[in-house]
Design an enzyme around this catalytic site. Sequence first.
Site, PDB file in Angstrom:
ATOM      1  N   SER A   1       0.827  -1.192   0.000  1.00  0.00           N
ATOM      2  CA  SER A   1       0.000   0.000   0.000  1.00  0.00           C
ATOM      3  C   SER A   1       0.873   1.259   0.000  1.00  0.00           C
ATOM      4  CB  SER A   1      -0.959  -0.033   1.194  1.00  0.00           C
ATOM      5  OG  SER A   1      -2.094   0.759   0.943  1.00  0.00           O
TER       6      SER A   1
ATOM      7  N   LYS B   1     -18.499  18.678   5.784  1.00  0.00           N
ATOM      8  CA  LYS B   1     -17.416  18.855   6.747  1.00  0.00           C
ATOM      9  C   LYS B   1     -17.152  17.548   7.495  1.00  0.00           C
ATOM     10  CE  LYS B   1     -14.332  20.785   9.306  1.00  0.00           C
ATOM     11  NZ  LYS B   1     -13.009  21.078   8.734  1.00  0.00           N
TER      12      LYS B   1
END
Length: 353
Positions: A182, A234
């Site tokens: 990764s 948000k």
Amino acid sequence: MEFLFDYGLFLAKIATVVVSIIAILIAAKAVGGKSAGAKGELEVTNLTEQYKDTVVELEHHLFDDAELKARTKAEKKADKEAEKAKQKEIKQAAKSGELELKRDARLFVLDFNGSIDAKEVAALREEVSAILAVAIEGDEVLLRLESGGGMVHGYGLASSQLDRLRDANIKLTISVDKVAASGGYMMACIGEKIIAAPFAIVGSIGVVAQLPNFNKLLKKNDIEFEQLTAGEYKRTLTMFGENSDKAREKFQLELEETHVLFKDFIREHRSELDLEKVATGEHWFGKQALELGLIDEIQTSDDYLTKACKNREVLAIHYVQKKKLSDKIAGIAGQSAENVFMRLISKGQRPIV
């Protein structure tokens, strides 16, 4: 009554000790805060000399002492003549005003054992900067990389540090002995060449984010949770509020966008890879990774360095940050708890590569 008096006196002593310890910790933290700008230092280890010392030590058990002494004498004589010729050349160049600093190309060795937030990038940037300051044509950097990935922004910055070496035309070789998955592979693909051990874990080109949700548990115990935001997105998923399908879709979209950026980054540095085949989040062992083109050669860092030490000087570079007194006294337990909490929060709010 006398017992109570003695017991109270004992408690007072204990309280005094505790208060004193707290005062010392506060003072140490204050001193540490004032010296927060203090930097660490570079540690340079000559791996070639270590290799030679190991060979010499073993040879004493394998060969006759007379033969070894004769060889050592011949080597010292040759080194002395070479040094004499070098000094003569330096004096002549200095006299003619044409003295230039010259040296043979070196192999610099760096280590990156990545954590989930890639905090090791702080040392990596110092090590890279140091090498760039003295690098010449022919120098090479070997990065011994061990990481299962972590925060996107952390590993993005670590990859950028390696890009600085490539931009300066310094050969960069990445060695993977255990795992570069990764975010770890994001760093590895910067290398001009990637070598890996036969059973090293490589790949995992994907993005994951996960978090628990305690909303039902809070409701069951009549606990209300309030969260105020400004801006529609948000906050999408939350650990304590009730998550909506719209929030899940937005979060999934962000993961997909991060995956696209990840694949574009890999494509830029290893264009020959079949990303449709390898960018599935799967990981492979070294030999499988070689067949897929994720790495270039099956080889351990030990083999690579042993060969290099026979031909040139190899220097291991480590930037060591000096620990503050407060960190040494009270850091371990508190830091561990903080790291666990940060990981739980960060895993839910930030995608991980």
